[in-house]
Design an enzyme around this catalytic site. Structure first.
Site, PDB file in Angstrom:
ATOM      1  N   LYS A 171      47.272  48.501  48.468  1.00 17.96           N
ATOM      2  CA  LYS A 171      46.173  47.608  48.832  1.00 17.96           C
ATOM      3  C   LYS A 171      46.699  46.261  49.314  1.00 17.96           C
ATOM      4  CE  LYS A 171      42.085  45.906  49.392  1.00 17.96           C
ATOM      5  NZ  LYS A 171      41.047  45.817  48.361  1.00 17.96           N
ATOM      6  N   LYS A 239      43.090  35.330  47.914  1.00 16.85           N
ATOM      7  CA  LYS A 239      43.593  35.804  46.627  1.00 16.85           C
ATOM      8  C   LYS A 239      44.468  37.032  46.804  1.00 16.85           C
ATOM      9  CE  LYS A 239      41.377  38.744  44.504  1.00 16.85           C
ATOM     10  NZ  LYS A 239      41.368  40.244  44.364  1.00 16.85           N
TER      11      LYS A 239
END
Length: 298
Positions: A171, A239
């Site tokens: 990811k 983030k």
């Protein structure tokens, strides 16, 4: 049909939980935010009073939360979801978090007799609504096989990419690539604009060639209309790039392009765009060249 506990009913989590319920599974949800709980109730979902309530009797517990500390707070410890799950149930964290934390979740699950999968997703809100997410899974093949019928209600690409934490590593790579595509598209549009090329027709032909991508297809209208209504907030992408940077440092690898784009994302957030869609990178690129999209959203 499975009994599913679902924690995190935000932009991504609510459509995922709704699709699971629509597929015939029993879904008990929980969200810390009152606004999300009201939306979930309006969608017809059954709600628990707390996170622990979703674990009771569940075959599968899924979390879809914003960041690493959120998952740690919900999942770990004597009052966490994992401790409340029955043995042989499966915990599936679909949040995007640090790979090291994903491995800690696997270890906690092993102690409790609960199988754990780290299974972050790609596809954004549109993919969640359509049930067409790409799911990158870290963990044991047997655990994935047991929950694949559940995951098929929300994803079309479900792939075991390795052991514990591997899903989060993939990811992180995904988020680096998406950010690069977004910035490349922003710069291409500024370049086309400078040469007074029709942007609508130009992006149509680009999408049909080697430059075409899912990012171009899904984000074209946001760029051309300067509509940065959040499908995936830039602050969350920032983030995620931080997770990638930290994991890269631990692995001792140099990723110069990812570092540069991370700085551009930071600069865009500093302009007040953190709550906008990550396509708002276009605004900064326009500003660097003396232009503005329309200015009304910042």
């Amino acid at each position: 049909m499975a009994s599913i506990g679902f924690v995190g009913l935000g932009v991504m989590g609510l459509p995922m939980a709704t699709r699971l319920a629509g597929a015939g599974h029993r879904v008990v949800g929980f969200s810390r935010g009152s606004k999300n709980r009201k939306r979930a109730a309006a969608a017809g979902l059954e709600l628990a009073d707390n996170a622990g309530g979703v674990a009771n009797g569940a075959d599968v517990v899924i979390t879809m939360l914003p960041d690493t500390p959120d998952v740690e707070a919900i999942a770990l410890g004597p009052d966490g979801v994992i401790a409340g799950m029955r043995p042989e149930a499966v915990f599936v964290d679909m949040s995007t978090i640090q790979p090291s934390t994903a491995r800690a979740l696997h270890a906690a699950g092993a102690e409790a007799g609960v199988a754990v999968l780290d299974a972050p997703v790609s596809g954004g809100e549109a993919g969640a609504l359509a049930g067409e997410l790409s799911i990158m899974v870290g963990g044991e093949a047997d655990a994935l096989a047991s929950v694949t019928p559940v995951l098929q209600a929300i994803g079309t690409t479900i792939v075991l990419v390795g052991g514990p934490g591997s899903g989060q590593v993939v990811k992180a790579a995904n988020q680096m690539m998406v950010a690069a595509h977004l910035q490349s598209l922003a710069e291409a549009l500024v370049f086309l604009r400078a040469h007074e090329v029709d942007l609508e027709s130009a992006t149509t032909v680009l999408a049909g060639g080697l430059a075409g991508s899912t990012v171009l297809n899904r984000k074209k209208r946001a760029f051309l209309d300067a509509d940065f209504t959040p499908g995936f907030r830039l602050a969350l992408h920032h983030k995620d790039l931080g997770i990638a940077a930290q994991a890269a440092r631990r692995a001792g690898v140099a990723l110069p392009l990812a570092g540069l784009i991370g700085q551009l994302v930071q600069a865009t957030i500093a302009r007040g765009a953190g709550e906008l869609d990550h396509s708002a990178l276009y605004d900064l690129t326009l500003e660097l060249n003396g232009h503005s999209s329309n200015g009304s959203h910042l």
